[in-house]
Structures are given as C-alpha cells and as structure tokens.
Design an enzyme around this catalytic site. Structure first.
Site, PDB file in Angstrom:
ATOM      1  N   ASP A 242      -1.238   3.252  -0.550  1.00  0.00           N
ATOM      2  CA  ASP A 242      -1.576   2.981  -1.951  1.00  0.00           C
ATOM      3  C   ASP A 242      -0.491   2.189  -2.686  1.00  0.00           C
ATOM      4  O   ASP A 242      -0.380   2.264  -3.916  1.00  0.00           O
ATOM      5  CB  ASP A 242      -1.859   4.292  -2.716  1.00  0.00           C
ATOM      6  N   GLU A 243       0.294   1.404  -1.962  1.00  0.00           N
ATOM      7  CA  GLU A 243       1.349   0.625  -2.589  1.00  0.00           C
ATOM      8  C   GLU A 243       1.235  -0.866  -2.284  1.00  0.00           C
ATOM      9  O   GLU A 243       2.193  -1.619  -2.468  1.00  0.00           O
ATOM     10  CB  GLU A 243       2.728   1.155  -2.157  1.00  0.00           C
TER      11      GLU A 243
END
Length: 298
Positions: A242-243
C-alpha cells in the site's frame, strides 16, 4: 476516433528545447497536435510530456508513417542531452495508437462494489479500457461477471498454493493479452515477484484516507476515533504494501452523526470513484511514473 490518432509520452532529463523538438518533429512528418501537456519537476530534474496528435491520412488502413514516426522519435530521444550534475539520464518514450484499447484483468475477493462499478462503466462506454476477465480467490462474485458476459476464473488461494495461483494469473495475463491488472478490493498481498514482473501495470484501491486504520473493519476503527474525513487511494502496486505511487485520491467530510455503517457505505462509493478515475487515466496514457510518485496529466 480513427487509426491516425496517437499519444506520445516522454520522460527524460529536463532541459531546453524538448517541447520544440517534439513539435518540430511532428510538423515535419505532417502531424497535427490536438492536445499537449508537459511538466518539469525542479526536485528530480525530470521532464514529462504527453502529446496527442493526428497523422496525415494515407492509402490503405495503416496510419501513414507510423514506423517512420517511431524511428524519428527513437532518434530524437537518443539525441537528448545528458542531465547536468549527474542526474538520472534515463529517457523513456512510448507511442500508442488510440484505437488500441487497453485490456484489463480485474482481481477481486468478496467485496463487489468496485467490480460492479467497473463492469457497469465498461458496458456503458464510460471506461476507456476493455475488461477481458475477472479473477477471484472466492467464487462469490462469479454471478456478477457472468451477468456482464465477462469470463470469471476462480483461483483458490492458500499459503501453500500462492506461487501456483500467481503463476496462473500470469498465464491469464498472457492468454487475454492483458495490459493492466486492477485489484478491485482483492484482499491478498501480491508477491514481490509478481509486483516486479507487472511493475507499473497493477493498480490497487486502498480504503481509508487515513492509513493508520489498517486491517479488519477500518471504518469502524475510524468511527471509534471520531474522524472527520474518510476516503480512498488508488495507486500502483509495488512490493511495499500500500505504498506504491499514488494516482488518485478521493475524500469526503463526515461528522459525529455518521454511523460505522454509513462510513462504510460512503467509503465504498469513494473507492469506486477513485479507482475508475485511476483506470481511465492510465488507459488514456495520462499517468507517468516519477520515482515514488506520479505525474498525472488530467
């Protein structure tokens, strides 16, 4: 749209004369620019350009001079000056015929709101990509894909079969000639190997504008903390969970009167909107990677 319409994207070290070089090249080859955007990043020293243009009409069905255009762009790119001060020397350019619509593989688990939205937009002509197939680690949403006439593949997943399942996903990418994989609330972490093989070609939607609320029931966590904003983030997938580089975010204000269920419903709407925008912008070749972030020519 006709087969003489193209999109050129370019990423290179910033410097003088790049826009002029592109415009002069297109003019010399009888092309007309219909849309053009550019951005020079003063922090990375990189220059980004997206130009949409129409080539001259010629005989037959093939756009006139397409091969010649590719050769000319390659020659131009090779002649761009090296960056001053030892910056990133990479020059990347791509040329697309606009009649060639990207093909998508949508992956989903049990939450169907994003999948339903993409299928509806696809059928309604609101999505600038074609959904080739749907893959899920659960059978629950097979009926939804079937109702739109889209192939559905149930690929069960366990820790022991993760490698085999992802290999099957890659086989489907090849079999359907897929350009883009969309994780429409696919609740599994992709392996580093798959992320690397499909780098820049996987888009995920992440619930909650505030990343501190991770794991199960994020909107209930948000309600318990009395948040004033909820939202969603669409981003490219990398091995860092999620980055990945952010493409689009959508947010809405909430207050103390919203229940956890209302926050969840609102959040799902935001997820659907943010994901659809990200997919369309990617399909229109409007998103260029800039290290750990993106340049989006809306």
């Amino acid at each position: 749209m006709n087969d003489r319409e193209f999109v050129l994207t370019l990423s290179c070290p910033d410097g003088r004369g790049i826009v002029a070089a592109v415009a002069n090249l297109l003019a010399a080859h009888g092309c007309t620019i219909t849309e053009s955007q550019q951005f020079g990043d003063p922090y990375t020293g990189r220059f980004f350009l997206r130009t949409q243009f129409e080539a001259e009409a010629g005989e037959g069905s093939a756009p006139v001079g397409e091969d010649r255009l590719r050769e000319a762009f390659a020659e131009m790119a090779a002649g761009l000056p090296a960056p001053a001060g030892g910056g990133d020397p990479t020059v990347e350019w791509r040329l697309w015929n606009r009649t060639r619509r990207p093909r998508m593989l949508v992956m989903v688990s049990k939450f169907g709101h994003c999948l339903n939205d993409l299928l509806y937009r696809g059928r309604s002509g609101l999505l600038e990509a074609d959904i080739a197939a749907v893959v899920s680690n659960h059978p629950d949403l097979g009926f939804l894909a079937d109702s739109y006439g889209v192939d559905f593949h149930h690929l069960p997943l366990s820790p022991e079969t993760k490698g085999e399942q992802e290999q099957r996903v890659l086989e489907l990418v090849d079999a359907y000639d897929v350009d883009l994989v969309v994780l429409a609330r696919y609740m599994q972490v992709l392996s580093e190997e798959l992320c690397t093989k499909m780098s820049g070609r996987i888009i995920n939607i992440h619930h909650s504008f505030l990343p501190s609320f991770k794991g199960a029931r994020p909107y209930h966590q948000a309600h318990a903390r009395g948040v004033k904003l909820v939202g969603a983030t669409a981003h490219y997938v990398t091995a860092d969970l999620d980055e990945g580089p952010i493409i689009e975010q959508e947010v809405a204000r909430v207050d103390h009167t919203h229940s956890p269920e209302q926050l969840t419903a609102l959040g799902r709407d935001l997820e659907s909107v943010a994901l659809a925008r990200a997919v369309n912008w990617h399909a229109q070749r409007r998103v260029l990677l800039n290290g750990s972030k993106t340049v989006v020519f809306r």
